[in-house]
Design an enzyme around this catalytic site. Structure first.
Site, PDB file in Angstrom:
ATOM      1  N   GLY A   1       5.784  -1.405  -0.893  1.00 43.78           N
ATOM      2  CA  GLY A   1       4.944  -2.266  -1.725  1.00 43.78           C
ATOM      3  C   GLY A   1       3.471  -1.982  -1.483  1.00 43.78           C
ATOM      4  CB  CYS A   2       0.558  -4.240  -1.442  1.00 42.68           C
ATOM      5  SG  CYS A   2      -1.184  -4.236  -1.000  1.00 42.68           S
TER       6      CYS A   2
END
Length: 256
Positions: free
Chosen positions: A82-83
């Site tokens: 993810g981020c």
């Protein structure tokens, strides 16, 4: 130190006690004091060479046992979860990690930009490259820290970030990392009480890591307010707690 003839002459009571030649205490086969004076420079040269070799040997020992020699223990690992702001921050906290930086991997486009990757279609994921001292932390321990910081059941992205560029991937370098990653997938599934087929984290061979733009690096520290708000609003920690319980965000041994 040997006493020279002039010293002995000054101390002698009279000529009848004066020796026939200067009595050098260390005189031997090399001959008279004048002969030794001619050879002393050679002796000093030999002593200098020996001293230089000893200093060189000491310097080599320092290099091999100091910071440069320790570099032989430095390894790298690449993860997508993810981020990359969040994953970089989380993995940087693991003891033995020397550096965690954000970047891109998985696609064929050279020198990808954040705009290109986040738009989709390049095949890249946001990733974090971890440099670690494997005498202080093992790759297996890093894998546990990684799993406890991702939603292993989500193939469509991570938390509030959706799309292929946010999907979770373990990028492996070499057979050892690949086999350990496969083993960790089964262990993660067991801890989650799920079938391995339900685990959505991909295992892929690493081909290239591209460093992300400078403003993405160490974002959690350079933009604390916006980072903390984003992390809370995205629901990352809430989901990790729900999924992993008390082992969320940790590198503890596998449960069971």
């Amino acid at each position: 130190m040997p006493r020279f003839a002039s010293d002995l002459d000054a101390a002698a009571p009279g000529p009848e006690h004066r020796p026939s030649r200067p009595p050098f205490p260390h005189q031997g086969p090399l001959g008279s004091g004048r002969d030794r004076a001619r050879i002393d420079p050679l002796s000093r040269l030999r002593q200098g060479l020996v001293g230089g070799l000893l200093r060189l040997s000491l310097a080599l020992v320092v290099v091999l046992t100091g910071p440069l020699g320790a570099q032989a223990a430095i390894q790298e690992a690449v993860f997508a979860g993810g981020c990359f702001w969040c994953l970089e921050h989380d993995l940087a906290q693991v003891t033995g990690v020397l550096e965690a930086v954000s970047g891109y991997s998985g696609g064929s486009l050279a020198n990808p930009t954040y705009k290109q990757v986040s738009a989709g279609g390049t095949g890249h994921q946001e990733v974090v490259r971890v440099r670690f001292d494997d005498t202080r932390v093992s790759y297996a321990t890093l894998l546990r820290a990684y799993w406890r910081n991702v939603d292993a059941l989500d193939a469509g992205g991570q938390f509030c970030d959706r799309g292929a560029s946010y999907r979770p991937v373990i990028f492996t370098a070499g057979d050892s990392q690949a086999s350990q990653a496969r083993l960790s997938l089964g262990q993660a599934a067991q801890e989650l009480k799920r079938s391995p087929t339900e685990i959505k984290v991909q295992l892929k061979a690493l081909t290239r890591f591209w460093l992300a733009e400078a403003y993405h690096q160490n974002y959690a520290e350079t933009h604390k307010v916006s980072y903390n708000y984003y992390r809370w609003a995205c629901g990352r920690d809430q989901r990790l707690d729900q999924l992993w319980g008390k082992r969320a965000r940790s590198s503890q041994a596998w449960a069971g």
